[in-house]
Motif scaffolding. Structure first.
Motif, PDB file in Angstrom:
ATOM      1  N   ILE B  60      -9.074   5.867  -2.681  1.00  0.00           N
ATOM      2  CA  ILE B  60      -9.801   6.141  -3.947  1.00  0.00           C
ATOM      3  C   ILE B  60      -8.836   7.687  -4.772  1.00  0.00           C
ATOM      4  O   ILE B  60      -9.487   8.523  -5.370  1.00  0.00           O
ATOM      5  CB  ILE B  60     -10.698   7.893  -3.271  1.00  0.00           C
ATOM      6  CG1 ILE B  60     -11.006   8.811  -2.145  1.00  0.00           C
ATOM      7  CG2 ILE B  60     -11.466   5.830  -2.288  1.00  0.00           C
ATOM      8  CD1 ILE B  60     -11.883   9.217  -1.604  1.00  0.00           C
ATOM      9  N   ILE B  61      -7.558   7.570  -4.139  1.00  0.00           N
ATOM     10  CA  ILE B  61      -6.742   8.530  -5.293  1.00  0.00           C
ATOM     11  C   ILE B  61      -5.961   8.384  -6.141  1.00  0.00           C
ATOM     12  O   ILE B  61      -5.336   6.692  -5.660  1.00  0.00           O
ATOM     13  CB  ILE B  61      -5.329   9.099  -4.721  1.00  0.00           C
ATOM     14  CG1 ILE B  61      -6.551  10.537  -3.391  1.00  0.00           C
ATOM     15  CG2 ILE B  61      -4.579  10.012  -5.280  1.00  0.00           C
ATOM     16  CD1 ILE B  61      -5.584  10.302  -2.166  1.00  0.00           C
ATOM     17  N   VAL B  62      -6.153   7.907  -7.618  1.00  0.00           N
ATOM     18  CA  VAL B  62      -5.266   7.233  -8.437  1.00  0.00           C
ATOM     19  C   VAL B  62      -4.000   7.003  -8.489  1.00  0.00           C
ATOM     20  O   VAL B  62      -3.491   8.214  -8.382  1.00  0.00           O
ATOM     21  CB  VAL B  62      -5.954   7.597  -9.648  1.00  0.00           C
ATOM     22  CG1 VAL B  62      -5.229   6.510 -10.965  1.00  0.00           C
ATOM     23  CG2 VAL B  62      -7.480   7.831  -9.954  1.00  0.00           C
ATOM     24  N   GLY B  63      -3.231   6.058  -8.341  1.00  0.00           N
ATOM     25  CA  GLY B  63      -1.870   5.450  -8.573  1.00  0.00           C
ATOM     26  C   GLY B  63      -0.674   6.249  -7.815  1.00  0.00           C
ATOM     27  O   GLY B  63       0.197   5.949  -7.674  1.00  0.00           O
ATOM     28  N   THR B  64      -2.027   5.605  -6.658  1.00  0.00           N
ATOM     29  CA  THR B  64      -1.112   5.537  -4.865  1.00  0.00           C
ATOM     30  C   THR B  64      -0.565   3.948  -4.235  1.00  0.00           C
ATOM     31  O   THR B  64      -1.815   3.161  -5.121  1.00  0.00           O
ATOM     32  CB  THR B  64      -1.146   6.061  -3.813  1.00  0.00           C
ATOM     33  OG1 THR B  64      -3.221   5.340  -3.529  1.00  0.00           O
ATOM     34  CG2 THR B  64      -1.570   7.572  -4.069  1.00  0.00           C
ATOM     35  N   ASN B  65       0.467   3.798  -3.828  1.00  0.00           N
ATOM     36  CA  ASN B  65       0.762   2.579  -3.281  1.00  0.00           C
ATOM     37  C   ASN B  65       2.239   2.559  -2.420  1.00  0.00           C
ATOM     38  O   ASN B  65       2.171   3.941  -2.221  1.00  0.00           O
ATOM     39  CB  ASN B  65       0.863   1.382  -4.665  1.00  0.00           C
ATOM     40  CG  ASN B  65       2.255   1.696  -4.931  1.00  0.00           C
ATOM     41  OD1 ASN B  65       3.713   2.347  -4.167  1.00  0.00           O
ATOM     42  ND2 ASN B  65       2.232   2.103  -6.660  1.00  0.00           N
ATOM     43  N   HIS B  66       1.550   1.363  -1.778  1.00  0.00           N
ATOM     44  CA  HIS B  66       2.604   1.409  -0.060  1.00  0.00           C
ATOM     45  C   HIS B  66       2.918   0.191   0.210  1.00  0.00           C
ATOM     46  O   HIS B  66       2.671  -1.176  -0.327  1.00  0.00           O
ATOM     47  CB  HIS B  66       1.858   2.472   0.872  1.00  0.00           C
ATOM     48  CG  HIS B  66       1.211   0.906   0.718  1.00  0.00           C
ATOM     49  ND1 HIS B  66      -0.099   0.552   0.780  1.00  0.00           N
ATOM     50  CD2 HIS B  66       1.023   0.058   2.153  1.00  0.00           C
ATOM     51  CE1 HIS B  66      -0.786  -1.055   1.465  1.00  0.00           C
ATOM     52  NE2 HIS B  66       0.009  -0.915   2.201  1.00  0.00           N
ATOM     53  N   THR B  67       4.324   0.141   0.581  1.00  0.00           N
ATOM     54  CA  THR B  67       5.511  -1.318   1.377  1.00  0.00           C
ATOM     55  C   THR B  67       4.714  -0.726   2.171  1.00  0.00           C
ATOM     56  O   THR B  67       4.981   0.230   3.208  1.00  0.00           O
ATOM     57  CB  THR B  67       6.055  -1.340   1.662  1.00  0.00           C
ATOM     58  OG1 THR B  67       6.950  -0.100   1.451  1.00  0.00           O
ATOM     59  CG2 THR B  67       6.716  -1.426  -0.948  1.00  0.00           C
ATOM     60  N   GLY B  68       5.321  -2.275   3.427  1.00  0.00           N
ATOM     61  CA  GLY B  68       5.251  -2.308   4.737  1.00  0.00           C
ATOM     62  C   GLY B  68       3.770  -2.358   5.519  1.00  0.00           C
ATOM     63  O   GLY B  68       2.911  -3.013   4.709  1.00  0.00           O
TER      64      GLY B  68
END
Lengths: 289, 255, 283
Positions: B60-68
């Protein structure tokens, strides 16, 4: 894997929110649609003449210049009046008034904002214009100045409310730092708080000006409606808004006159559009502090 | 290091970004079932960010992303097939600031079960009692179940939030500094409660309070500037850390 | 000593400026109340106008205004509420969100007479509704839409983030969260915004001038495709278009008083409600 119900609801909400965009586009489209044929016949350049004589047996002239100067004259005068009242009013309510005064003044300003323009116009007609007439010894009290006073009165709530927000959003630390250095209350207000709130106050004035340019009924009722090319505050003038309101009821749909009135609307729309967008930009930029 | 044959939660090569700013760097970690795992480290070290990945609250936080990869019982938490709503039923959360709904105690507890389709009044009543007992709050509030939850004390509110999370019968309970806003007595209450809950739930707790971590947890992970520095049994981390930075932190030389 | 006097003078002039506004507005309200009250009678409120408004009552104008405002709010409230929910709860950043906000700002600044032109072009002519309640209500609805969206969004934003997080963390869907743990606390604020919108719609003249208002129509409308009289337009007509404006001055004051009463009533209700809810809900 979202349920279809959540998806349907989201679609409905997107649709609802997008209507605002649709309406804006439709406004531009339908104003343009009615106004457009004027460009070829009788020709776009006709709009830039110095006389507005829409109904004539000899030759009709659709020069918007007197209407534009009329609007600018009234707006300019109103701005001159509105700035001190709006800015001082905001400073007083935000910084100087006691808690008790504030709890009375703020609703009062909101009530002023809510008084319909036709009522303000009526008041101007029966109360203010005789005063203006007698005080300045004029033939008529229906002048640009009369309209400007009423418009200033109507725009003051906007200026006060937005300016007050700007003042309130100046960080407490500024004030405390100034007071801790031995500055008194007034010095703090005028050297620290007002400069810090200045962008917001300028935006407030721009919003007020936008309201003044677009205001119709009050000016229609008290400015005398003479389409003259003049900058004399004591002269009768005819503004862009008043022209539409007064003449649209009597024109033949699709006539040159009808199209010219839609052009007046388009120019009004463009002017207020830029005023608003710039003012909102300024407000948003300085809210981030 | 710890030996796990069957971890409840598993993180593999997790990087996490807020916009362009990277908050987590290549986290690998296995969290064992029915144990308490504490995440510690100075503020801004990424421990809360990591915790909020497990139930995808960062979505729900805009602009977050991840890998793994992040796994719950071997299934991918961020997989395309994963139902976030179902996931959050399996992984409950207790927040730093207690956040009861401004409704009655009863309605707070039944909120979860009701939205998941439970309508039977009898069942709901027993869920309320069970959950409140589970959160050691039953005796304090059983006579005012229909009073507004905002009227409870801070410690009671937080235990109500725990009870509310338990009412959905999660497999895992995430706790984000659950006692940081509470007085010492309420804190002791919560810690005692965690000791009880570990029998039935896998608990992951973020805390900045070192004593608390050593008191309540079986395993401890130390984060520093987005990197997992050290992870092991709590007794080992606190008595015989392998890394210099871990030792410096727990002995209070920084952070 | 000198600077102290200076300071006093400055403060007093700022105070005087502020209270001058209060004085003018107070005078305006008093003037209309004092000169309007003698006109108010049962016949004035419930009778039909005679001799083009010189005698009789303003009943059709009151009813016309009620219809127009009802129509506008029925259309604008659901639309505004849904827009606000989308903007506050669903749209994060992104191009669509930016365009929607730009559109709302633009709408809020469009002069009311331009709304009138738009209503004339779209509803009266293009859709062929003619000058009618339907065309007027739709025009007013679009005019008050930004007011409703902005204040509804404010009300939604005031609901603490923690409630949303708690609900989502319990496995509620987005809509369940909005519907069960955000909307109930935001609704009072949303209604307040709508009441402000009602006040504005009731007092506007310019948009209805071109889309619905009848100069003199001493009967009640039969359908939404009929023209109606409306209070603000009636006041305008009596004050400027009547052949003997001096003689109908009492009627003008009476109409102005009724109009002000309606508008101020809605505004005061909204202000009081808002302050009440601000005090009551403390997070």
């Amino acid at each position: 894997m979202k349920s279809w119900r959540d998806k349907a609801i989201q679609t409905i909400l997107v649709g609802a929110a997008s209507t605002s965009i649709l309406i804006v586009l439709l406004i531009f489209f339908f104003l343009g649609r009615e106004a457009f044929p004027f460009i070829w016949e009788p020709g776009f350049s006709n709009l830039f003449q110095a006389r507005w004589i829409p109904v004539s047996f000899k030759e009709e002239v659709f020069g918007l210049l007197p209407l534009v100067t009329g609007s600018l004259l009234v707006t300019g005068l109103a701005t001159v009046l509105m700035v001190p009242f709006g800015v001082f009013g905001a400073i007083y309510i935000a910084e100087l008034a006691t808690e008790k005064e504030r709890s009375f003044l703020k609703p009062f300003i909101e009530i002023l904002a809510g008084i319909p323009s036709v009522v303000i116009g009526f008041f101007g007609l029966v109360v203010l214009s005789p005063i203006i007439k007698n005080f300045f010894g004029l033939n008529t009290g229906l002048t640009a100045l009369t309209g400007a006073i009423l418009l200033a009165l109507m725009a003051v709530p906007t200026v006060i409310t937005v300016s007050e927000d700007a003042i309130q959003s100046v960080p407490k630390a500024f004030r405390e730092a100034s007071l801790a250095l031995g500055a008194n209350n007034l010095q703090t207000i005028f050297r620290i708080i007002v400069p810090a709130a200045l962008p917001g106050m300028i935006a407030a004035i721009m919003l007020g000006v936008g309201r003044v340019i677009g205001e119709t009924m009050a000016v229609l009722m008290v400015t005398g409606n003479a389409a003259k090319l003049t900058l004399d505050p004591f002269s009768s003038v005819r503004t862009m808004t008043a022209t539409i309101a007064a003449e649209m009821g009597e024109v033949a749909f699709g006539s040159h006159h009808y199209q010219a009135l839609f052009w007046v609307g388009i120019f009004l729309l463009i002017m207020t559009f830029f005023l608003n967008v710039i003012a909102q930009r300024v407000l948003r930029k300085y809210q981030m502090r | 290091m710890v030996d796990f044959t069957n971890p409840k939660l598993l993180a593999e090569n997790i990087d996490f970004f807020y916009g362009k700013k990277q908050a987590l760097f290549d986290i690998n970690m296995a969290i064992p079932d029915k144990q308490v795992t504490a995440l510690i480290g100075p503020s801004g070290c990424g421990k809360s960010t990591f915790l909020r990945m497990f139930n995808r609250m960062n979505d729900i936080i805009v602009g977050t992303n991840h890998t793994g990869k992040l796994l719950l019982d071997g299934t991918e938490i961020y997989g395309p097939e994963t139902n976030v709503v179902q996931l959050r039923r399996d992984i409950g959360m207790v927040f730093q600031k207690s956040n009861p709904f401004p409704k009655s105690v009863y309605d707070n507890i039944t909120y979860g079960p009701t939205i998941h389709g439970q309508k039977d009044k009898e069942v709901l009543n027993s869920i309320v009692e069970e959950s409140l007992k589970g959160a050691a709050l039953w005796h304090e509030v059983k006579d005012r179940l229909h009073d507004n939850a905002m009227g409870l004390s801070g410690g009671q509110q937080q235990r109500l939030c725990i009870a509310r999370a338990l009412a959905v019968q999660p497999k895992v309970l995430l706790m984000d500094e659950p006692a940081s806003a509470l007085d010492p007595k309420s804190t002791a209450h919560i810690e005692e409660l965690i000791g009880e809950l570990r029998k039935d739930y896998t608990i992951v707790i973020v805390t900045h309070n070192m004593q608390q971590a050593s008191r309540v947890s079986d395993y401890t992970a130390f984060f520093y500037e987005g990197v997992l520095i050290e992870f092991g049994e709590t007794t080992q981390i606190f008595t015989n850390p392998e890394q210099k930075r871990t030792e410096d932190y727990i002995t209070g030389r920084f952070g | 000593m000198r600077s102290e006097l200076q300071g006093k003078i400055i403060v007093w002039s700022i105070r005087a400026t502020t209270y001058l506004i209060v004085g003018i507005v107070g005078y305006l309200l008093l003037d209309i109340i004092v000169k309007g009250i003698p006109t108010i009678s049962w016949e004035f409120l419930s009778g039909f106008p005679r001799r083009s408004g010189a005698e009789g009552g303003i009943y059709p104008a009151i009813i016309g205004t009620v219809y127009l405002v009802l129509g506008a709010i029925i259309m604008a409230f659901p639309l505004g509420m849904a827009s606000a929910i989308y903007l506050s709860e669903y749209a994060m950043q992104g191009r669509l969100n930016r365009y929607i906000r730009l559109a709302i700002i633009t709408l809020a600044g469009v002069p009311s007479i331009v709304f009138g032109l738009f209503g004339l072009g779209l509803f009266v002519l293009f859709f062929g509704f003619g000058a009618s309640i339907l065309a007027g209500s739709l025009t007013l609805a679009f005019m008050i839409l930004p007011t409703i969206i902005v204040s509804s969004e404010e009300a939604l934003q005031a609901v603490p983030m923690g409630l949303r997080e708690a609900s989502l963390a319990l496995g509620a869907t987005k809509w369940q969260t909005v519907y069960k743990s955000v909307l109930p606390y935001a609704l009072p604020g949303m209604f307040t915004g709508s009441i402000l919108g009602i006040g504005r719609a009731a007092g506007e003249t310019a948009p209805i001038l071109l889309t619905v208002a009848a100069f003199f129509l001493p009967r009640l409308p039969k359908s939404i495709f009929d023209q109606v009289m409306a209070l603000p337009y009636h006041l305008y007509v009596l004050a400027t278009q009547h052949p003997d404006t001096e003689k109908v001055l009492p009627m003008q004051y009476g109409t102005a008083l009724v109009l002000i009463f309606i508008v101020v009533f809605f505004n005061l209700t909204a202000i009081i409600l808002r302050n009440h809810f601000r005090k009551k809900i403390q997070w």
